[in-house]
Design an enzyme around this catalytic site. Structure first.
Site, PDB file in Angstrom:
ATOM      1  N   ASP A 308       0.853  -1.175   0.000  1.00  0.00           N
ATOM      2  CA  ASP A 308       0.000   0.000   0.000  1.00  0.00           C
ATOM      3  C   ASP A 308       0.903   1.245   0.000  1.00  0.00           C
ATOM      4  O   ASP A 308       2.126   1.150   0.129  1.00  0.00           O
ATOM      5  CB  ASP A 308      -0.952  -0.016   1.207  1.00  0.00           C
ATOM      6  CG  ASP A 308      -2.245   0.725   0.906  1.00  0.00           C
ATOM      7  OD1 ASP A 308      -2.219   1.705   0.126  1.00  0.00           O
ATOM      8  OD2 ASP A 308      -3.297   0.353   1.462  1.00  0.00           O
ATOM      9  N   GLU A 514     -10.385   6.703   4.020  1.00  0.00           N
ATOM     10  CA  GLU A 514      -9.461   6.140   5.005  1.00  0.00           C
ATOM     11  C   GLU A 514      -8.825   7.234   5.859  1.00  0.00           C
ATOM     12  O   GLU A 514      -8.677   8.358   5.435  1.00  0.00           O
ATOM     13  CB  GLU A 514      -8.369   5.329   4.298  1.00  0.00           C
ATOM     14  CG  GLU A 514      -7.593   6.149   3.276  1.00  0.00           C
ATOM     15  CD  GLU A 514      -6.522   5.353   2.555  1.00  0.00           C
ATOM     16  OE1 GLU A 514      -5.939   4.436   3.147  1.00  0.00           O
ATOM     17  OE2 GLU A 514      -6.270   5.656   1.379  1.00  0.00           O
TER      18      GLU A 514
END
Ligand SMILES: *[C@@H]1O[C@H](CO)[C@@H](O)[C@H](O)[C@H]1NC(C)=O
Ligand SMILES: *[C@@H]1O[C@H](CO)[C@@H](O)[C@H](O)[C@H]1NC(C)=O
Ligand SMILES: *[C@@H]1O[C@H](CO)[C@@H](O)[C@H](O)[C@H]1NC(C)=O
Length: 628
Positions: A308, A514
């Site tokens: 990520d 997020e």
């Protein structure tokens, strides 16, 4: 003039011919060669620097054709909201991607770069793209065929902008709605998430019947490489805290969070992204047993594993505290491509040092590069690295908007209809003298789309992109004689004095994604609750909740005549009006448990002491007024 004999002439000619074709013919460039032969031939030619270049993915904001050429960069991405220009056209996107690609093609070996983007509910960074409902709504549909079609449409819109790779689908099994990414999850039930991996053959194409397990597959220039994320256990963190710790035994991990990976790999998913989260205290970006031992060795995944954003940096606390350690731990864990995304020289220096000093074995670097090359060869990037403009009309096409509208219709859940069963409020009459539309979310395309829309965290307002708000949809659907009064937050006097036939109140959560989206209180954004009470206390009302998850509703339920959960429907608000006025019937069933109070959380279907406000699977049905 010298004279040569024919045999000598022929010999000289053959030597030149052989030398020139030897220079031109490189096995890896020959699409007739088997994939394995091409990979082997290419990797044999590559220097360490070229190999490490393949393993780096950098943000477009730090990329240029020169940077890509100089560092042999293997991949470029758009982070959330990272665009060539505000409201850039499909043509401008194609130009940008091709410009980067020309940098890659001008290197010694001409290995094309792969451009990736978060297309998680349609091609959501791109102006004018069709924005589909977020996954939380798609789980409600229980319709994998529909979700596959959404994959087909998304692939076309992504390709329209010259991009061959999307960081989707998110196959998280969200077990706690306090998590700010819960809306990216199809369901708390892993079986629904598994069924929805049908989006993968939608995005990539159907794998051939004889395909070997674990082999990545993308079927051509109208399809894109997909990415199952975030491996593994991202939806199981304590209190739904983003990137936190998932505490569960191996059996639980394998039976709740892992099954959808097995389906994804069976369907030929090209890439898997590692989760920021930890499993029982161990960061997934440093979990060799799961990334290499389980995903690569046991499940036989043959595509590439990507980190990520700053994922390896976050192996240490605080992030980036010891980057050389992070590089070492991440690569030895089995991560193949690192979403760096900015300080790629530091990454390059650290990994070069570690490879030269055999801290990281060359076999690990080669494994990573082979996997990346396998995906690039398999999807035809070497044969057609540059995008053309042939698909630009796919972006936000009417056909895709109709599909999104269908998805909206199937994703709504009717939670209450009438104060008594004998007196249903829905469907609403189209013909009425005067109706009220109220609430912060009634005329707000940004809220309706949610996070990961144009901007990383999403936006409010109506000019972020092209779409239909719920207010516009209502106006489109009522009888021309019906007067629609819109008042975002009316007081009780206004409602009482106007003698409305009925009211539609649309409230919910503001956009988030997020990091910023976690909530421990799960309340409706202000002044939503007072709008509900001001309106519903004075006139018959249906409340529509626009939110990424169940929110606190129990204290307000009694005052409402009807209640609809709309989740984050996207640009096609007309799908909501289709149901409100009975053109279509409600069919959606909750794919999440709706709690009474937040202190019940986490609470999921199958738990002991299950005491929800609305249970998993709940949803009232209505019949359409006419046949469609
Ligand atoms: C989880 O969150 C807590 C509270 O913010 C923090 O102290 C802890 O370090 C986090 N754990 C992990 C593994 O990220
Ligand atoms: C960083 O990690 C390396 C490799 O594990 C270790 O040798 C070094 O001592 C660490 N440096 C710091 C400052 O912690
Ligand atoms: C709920 O939590 C959010 C942040 O998570 C905060 O902004 C908001 O003010 C809180 N609302 C209430 C009513 O406490």
């Amino acid at each position: 003039m010298a004279r040569f004999s024919i045999p000598i002439m022929r010999f000289v000619f053959l030597c030149f011919w052989a030398a020139s074709t030897e220079a031109v013919y490189m096995k890896y460039k020959d699409p007739k060669q088997p994939l394995g032969v091409r990979i082997k031939d290419l990797i044999w030619r590559m220097t360490l620097e070229e190999k490490i270049g393949q393993m780096m993915q950098i943000e477009r904001g730090f990329a240029s054709a020169d940077v890509i050429r100089k560092y042999y960069i293997g991949s470029v991405l758009s982070g959330g909201g990272s665009v060539p220009a505000p409201k850039a056209s499909a043509e401008a996107w194609v130009d940008m991607v091709n410009e980067f690609q020309r940098g890659a093609l001008s290197t010694r070996l001409g290995i094309p770069m792969i451009y990736g983007i978060d297309a998680v509910h349609g091609h959501n960074n791109v102006y004018k793209a069709t924005i589909f409902p977020h996954n939380v709504g798609l789980g409600v549909t229980r319709d994998p065929v529909l979700v596959k079609k959404i994959g087909v449409a998304t692939a076309l819109e992504v390709r329209a902008t010259g991009i061959p790779y999307a960081f989707a689908p998110c196959i998280a099994v969200c077990r706690d709605p306090r998590w700010g990414r819960c809306y990216e999850s199809y369901s708390e039930d892993h079986k629904i998430v598994q069924a929805m991996t049908e989006i993968i053959p939608g995005l990539q194409g159907d794998i051939p019947a004889n395909s070997r397990k674990g082999i990545p597959f993308v079927s051509g220039m109208t399809k894109i490489a997909a990415c199952a994320k975030h491996f593994v256990g991202d939806g199981g963190t304590i209190k739904g805290i983003d990137e936190n710790n998932t505490v569960i035994d191996l059996h639980g991990l394998l039976s709740v969070h892992m099954p959808a990976y097995i389906d994804s790999i069976r369907k030929g998913v090209s890439t898997v992204m590692v989760s920021y989260s930890s499993w029982n205290g161990k960061k997934m970006h440093a979990n060799h047993d799961l990334v290499t031992g389980f995903l690569k060795d046991k499940l036989k995944f043959r595509g590439f594993v990507i980190s990520d954003w700053l994922g390896i940096d976050k192996i240490t606390s605080p992030p980036h505290a010891n980057y050389s350690y992070s590089v070492q731990a991440g690569i030895l864990t089995g991560i193949d491509m690192v979403m760096v995304p900015q300080d790629f020289v530091e990454f390059l220096n650290d990994l070069t040092f570690q490879a030269k000093n055999k801290i990281i074995p060359m076999s690990r670097i080669d494994d990573a590069v082979k996997r990346i090359l396998r995906v690039k060869f398999m999807m035809g990037l070497f044969e057609k690295p540059l995008a053309d403009l042939s698909l630009v009309n796919q972006l936000g096409s009417q056909e895709h908007r109709e599909l999104a509208r269908e998805a909206v219709r199937k994703s709504l859940v009717l939670l209450k209809n009438g104060k008594t069963i004998a007196n249903p409020l829905l469907p609403l009459p189209k013909k009425a003298s005067k109706i009220l539309v109220a609430g912060s979310h009634a005329d707000n395309l940004g809220y309706q789309c949610g996070g990961w829309t144009i901007e990383w965290q999403g936006l409010g307002g109506n000019d972020l992109t092209i779409g239909t708000t719920i207010l516009t949809a209502i106006n489109n659907n009522v009888d021309p004689s019906t007067r629609v009064v819109y008042n975002e937050n009316p007081d009780v006097e206004f409602v009482k004095s106007n003698k409305f036939s009925y009211a539609i109140v649309v409230v919910g959560e503001h956009a988030y994604s997020e990091m910023y989206g976690d909530s421990q209180n799960l309340t409706i954004a202000k002044p939503g609750v007072s709008t509900i009470h001001n309106v519903c206390g004075a006139v018959q009302c249906v409340v529509i909740i626009v939110s990424g998850r169940p929110v606190v509703i129990e204290p307000h339920l009694a005052t409402m005549d009807a209640l609809v959960a709309a989740w984050l429907p996207g640009t096609e608000g007309q799908g909501i009006a289709d149901l409100l006025f009975g053109d279509y019937g409600f069919t959606g069933k909750l794919a999440r448990t709706w709690f009474k109070t937040v202190d019940q959380l986490p609470m999921n279907v199958g738990d002991p002491h299950y005491d929800p406000l609305f249970p998993f699977g709940f949803g009232l049905m209505t019949k359409p007024l006419r046949d469609n």
